[in-house]
Design a protein around this motif. Structure first.
Motif, PDB file in Angstrom:
ATOM      1  N   LEU A   1      -2.077 -28.061 -17.391  1.00  0.00           N
ATOM      2  CA  LEU A   1      -0.814 -28.317 -18.073  1.00  0.00           C
ATOM      3  C   LEU A   1       0.185 -28.755 -17.012  1.00  0.00           C
ATOM      4  N   VAL A   2       0.962 -29.795 -17.316  1.00  0.00           N
ATOM      5  CA  VAL A   2       1.864 -30.372 -16.323  1.00  0.00           C
ATOM      6  C   VAL A   2       3.301 -30.319 -16.831  1.00  0.00           C
ATOM      7  N   VAL A   3       4.188 -29.814 -15.987  1.00  0.00           N
ATOM      8  CA  VAL A   3       5.622 -29.817 -16.262  1.00  0.00           C
ATOM      9  C   VAL A   3       6.261 -30.732 -15.228  1.00  0.00           C
ATOM     10  N   PRO A   4       6.443 -32.017 -15.581  1.00  0.00           N
ATOM     11  CA  PRO A   4       7.119 -32.909 -14.644  1.00  0.00           C
ATOM     12  C   PRO A   4       8.623 -32.632 -14.670  1.00  0.00           C
ATOM     13  N   GLY A   5       9.247 -32.700 -13.521  1.00  0.00           N
ATOM     14  CA  GLY A   5      10.684 -32.515 -13.456  1.00  0.00           C
ATOM     15  C   GLY A   5      11.424 -33.695 -14.052  1.00  0.00           C
ATOM     16  N   LEU A   6      12.709 -33.567 -14.081  1.00  0.00           N
ATOM     17  CA  LEU A   6      13.575 -34.605 -14.622  1.00  0.00           C
ATOM     18  C   LEU A   6      13.536 -35.839 -13.725  1.00  0.00           C
TER      19      LEU A   6
END
Length: 193
Positions: free
Chosen positions: A24-29
């Motif tokens: 699972l990937v949470v890319p930053g803004l």
């Protein structure tokens, strides 16, 4: 690559290549979101719009809630500098399925490429280490990047990595922007109603 800095879009593609269903990937803004979308939009990417500084804490919550999945927060130095307190909480919690990866280009790309604090001596590797995160990886070349990509496929410990990237502005590839759509597709992809 120039002077020990990787091309950011290629670095993101390397990290996400063959990622499988368990990452699972949470890319930053900003640029990391555009680069993740350019590498191939995926329902298991939880893009943040307007949540500057929140990627690491969202990743921590996700790692704690989904212990059978690996979670990679991939963000920029500007966002990480805004959320330094997250590293302290991550260092205390230490979920074995969380990687915090910071693409450090030394500038605030979202606001006009002004020098970020990492150009003035703020060492994110030392900050993460002082918060109790181990290992802390300094990624400056293709070999170290390939090692980081391998580690993402079988995380067993909390890790922090700083990836030195060039300060460049490739064409933007914008992912979905509707927060409700993003939430629903992500929840469906991980099997949460």
């Amino acid at each position: 690559m120039s002077q020990g800095r990787l091309e950011r879009r290629a670095a993101m593609a390397t990290l996400l290549e063959g990622r499988g269903d368990d990452l699972l990937v949470v890319p930053g803004l900003g640029s990391t979101a555009w680069d993740a979308a350019a590498a191939g939009d995926n329902d298991r990417n939880f893009y943040l719009w307007g949540a500057m500084g929140g990627a690491a804490m969202i990743g921590l919550g996700l790692a704690l809630a989904q212990p059978d999945k690996c979670v990679a927060v991939i963000t920029g130095d500007g966002e990480m500098l805004m959320g330094l307190g997250a590293l302290a909480t991550i260092g205390i919690q230490r979920p074995g399925n969380l990687a915090v990866i910071v693409f450090d280009n030394g500038v605030y790309g979202e606001t006009g490429m002004q020098p970020s604090h990492t150009q003035s001596g703020v060492d994110l590797l030392k900050v993460a280490g002082a918060c109790g995160i181990d290992p802390c990886l300094d990624v400056r070349d293709e070999a170290a990047l390939a090692d980081l990509a391998r580690r993402l496929k079988g995380l067993h410990t909390t890790l922090f990595a700083r990836v030195l990237i060039e300060a460049a502005e490739p064409p933007r590839v914008l992912p979905e922007r509707d927060g409700i759509v993003l939430k629903q597709r992500f929840r469906k992809a991980i099997g949460v109603n």
